[in-house]
Design an enzyme around this catalytic site. Structure first.
Site, PDB file in Angstrom:
ATOM      1  N   CYS A 250      -2.256   1.277   8.494  1.00 45.86           N
ATOM      2  CA  CYS A 250      -1.728   0.568   7.699  1.00 45.86           C
ATOM      3  C   CYS A 250      -2.138  -0.861   7.530  1.00 45.86           C
ATOM      4  CB  CYS A 250      -0.269   0.541   7.847  1.00 45.86           C
ATOM      5  SG  CYS A 250       0.266   0.205   9.714  1.00 45.86           S
TER       6      CYS A 250
ATOM      7  N   GLU B  33       0.875  -1.155  -0.046  1.00 45.01           N
ATOM      8  CA  GLU B  33       0.074  -0.059   0.018  1.00 45.01           C
ATOM      9  C   GLU B  33       0.866   1.287  -0.007  1.00 45.01           C
ATOM     10  OE1 GLU B  33      -3.618  -2.279   2.957  1.00 45.01           O
ATOM     11  OE2 GLU B  33      -2.635  -0.215   3.303  1.00 45.01           O
TER      12      GLU B  33
ATOM     13  N   CYS C 168       3.797  -5.083  16.246  1.00 44.57           N
ATOM     14  CA  CYS C 168       3.065  -4.081  17.119  1.00 44.57           C
ATOM     15  C   CYS C 168       1.715  -4.320  17.421  1.00 44.57           C
ATOM     16  CB  CYS C 168       3.362  -2.628  16.707  1.00 44.57           C
ATOM     17  SG  CYS C 168       5.130  -2.311  16.179  1.00 44.57           S
TER      18      CYS C 168
ATOM     19  N   CYS D 195       4.964  -7.384   7.691  1.00 43.18           N
ATOM     20  CA  CYS D 195       5.911  -6.996   8.846  1.00 43.18           C
ATOM     21  C   CYS D 195       5.995  -7.873   9.897  1.00 43.18           C
ATOM     22  CB  CYS D 195       5.400  -5.526   9.444  1.00 43.18           C
ATOM     23  SG  CYS D 195       6.621  -4.838  10.433  1.00 43.18           S
TER      24      CYS D 195
ATOM     25  N   LEU E 228       7.639   6.007  18.864  1.00 44.47           N
ATOM     26  CA  LEU E 228       7.793   5.602  20.330  1.00 44.47           C
ATOM     27  C   LEU E 228       6.838   5.054  21.023  1.00 44.47           C
ATOM     28  CD1 LEU E 228      10.288   6.089  22.625  1.00 44.47           C
ATOM     29  CD2 LEU E 228       9.000   8.312  23.030  1.00 44.47           C
TER      30      LEU E 228
END
Ligand code: SF4
Length: 345
Positions: free
Chosen positions: A329, A88, A112, A108, A211
């Site tokens: 995302c 994307e 996360c 990925c 962060l």
């Protein structure tokens, strides 16, 4: 071999090795990146026999556009690569120009907790030409000039370090897209060794660090990378980057209700930054399906912002781009794959 994967010096070397004059390289690069020719046979200022030679050796493959969704200031693209992998890119029309956020990997591995892309395991890293052609395709497709590139789409750019740095060399070259280092931002979840390498690399751009929490307990819950490189080590690497590059480092901070938006966390973040040249970007969370997080309320974001401001920290609140165009995302890809399932056709 795809010609968009060649750095300028690799192109010069190829010309030299095949009995051609390296002085032709600027004309070829300008044809590819500034005039954006569709065929190597159309390269201006190059003799016919060299054009035919290049045409016989190199391809110019670009990604295939599968889906495009638009709102007033955002356009989101879903592409298929040669092997049908999906990636994307998101174009954001800002008041300072057109900013393009591109993907660096298929999937990925960083996992996360708040990220839709983390659910798609890494399949592979993108080659330099697959990074470059996202930019070229969109420029030509929308007939506009991209003035800023952000590597903040699917993937962790520093898990694809060598290809990303080659990409940076290509787009920064004066005969290429000629983008200055302040117009390119690489965003990392916190791979400390690569941050240090990047800071020392001649083709570095700006650095952004995701962060998202100033304390190890919260950050390790949100981002598994923190268990390998905790906050103190990450901030030390970021400070080294500031010193070596002379450029400020962005700290991205997605605001998650009740998780990382407490006043004590704002104060801890301010203490961590001190007087160093960081810029904090507070981002309203773009709620995606089934991830169990909610966007912080406006009051909590403003209270967090005020504490940083009172501590003289440079801080901005990012406009919430793209929620209407599925800009979190991995969200467009997830929707496409869902709607492409046979039972949904
Ligand atoms: S936030 Fe970035 S690094 Fe983390 S899982 Fe998503 S794409 Fe990967």
């Amino acid at each position: 071999m795809n010609i968009y994967g060649l750095t300028f010096s690799q192109l010069e070397k190829y010309l030299l090795q095949t009995g051609e004059k390296p002085s032709k390289a600027p004309f070829i690069y300008k044809g590819l990146y500034q005039q954006q020719v569709d065929s190597l046979l159309e390269l201006p200022a190059i003799r016919q026999s060299l054009k035919e030679k290049l045409h016989a050796v190199f391809t110019m493959e670009q990604p295939r556009l599968l889906a495009q969704t638009e709102s007033a200031d955002t356009v989101k693209f879903l592409f298929a690569l040669q092997d049908n992998s999906l990636i994307e890119a998101v174009l954001m029309r800002q008041n300072y120009g057109n900013s393009l956020c591109i993907s660096s990997q298929v999937g990925c591995n960083m996992a996360c907790a708040f990220c839709q892309s983390g659910r798609f395991k890494k399949v592979r890293s993108l080659q330099p030409e697959e990074l470059v052609t996202q930019v070229l395709f969109i420029q030509k497709h929308l007939q506009l000039k991209i003035s800023n590139i952000v590597l903040m789409g699917i993937g962790e750019p520093f898990d694809n370090y060598d290809n990303v740095m080659r990409f940076l060399e290509i787009v920064q070259h004066p005969h290429g897209l000629a983008l200055g280092p302040r117009h390119i931002t690489v965003s990392t979840c916190g791979l400390v060794p690569q941050i240090l390498q990047y800071a020392a690399h001649p083709a570095h751009g700006l650095l952004a660090i995701s962060l998202h929490a100033p304390d190890d307990e919260t950050r390790s819950r949100l981002m598994t990378i923190n268990r390998r490189y905790p906050v103190a080590q990450l901030m030390d690497a970021a400070r080294t980057c500031i010193r070596q590059t002379g450029k400020k480092v962005m700290l991205e901070y997605v605001m998650l209700q009740g998780i990382n938006d407490h006043p004590w966390q704002a104060q801890l973040l301010a203490d961590l930054i001190g007087t160093d040249d960081f810029h904090v970007n507070l981002i309203p969370y773009n709620e995606t399906q089934n991830l169990g997080f909610t966007q912080s309320s406006r009051e909590r974001i403003l209270a967090f912002y005020d504490i940083l401001k009172k501590n003289k920290i440079t801080v901005t609140m990012r406009r919430e781009f793209g929620s209407s165009v599925k800009a979190a995302c991995g969200q467009l890809r997830a929707d496409y794959e869902q709607s492409s399932k046979p039972e949904n056709r």
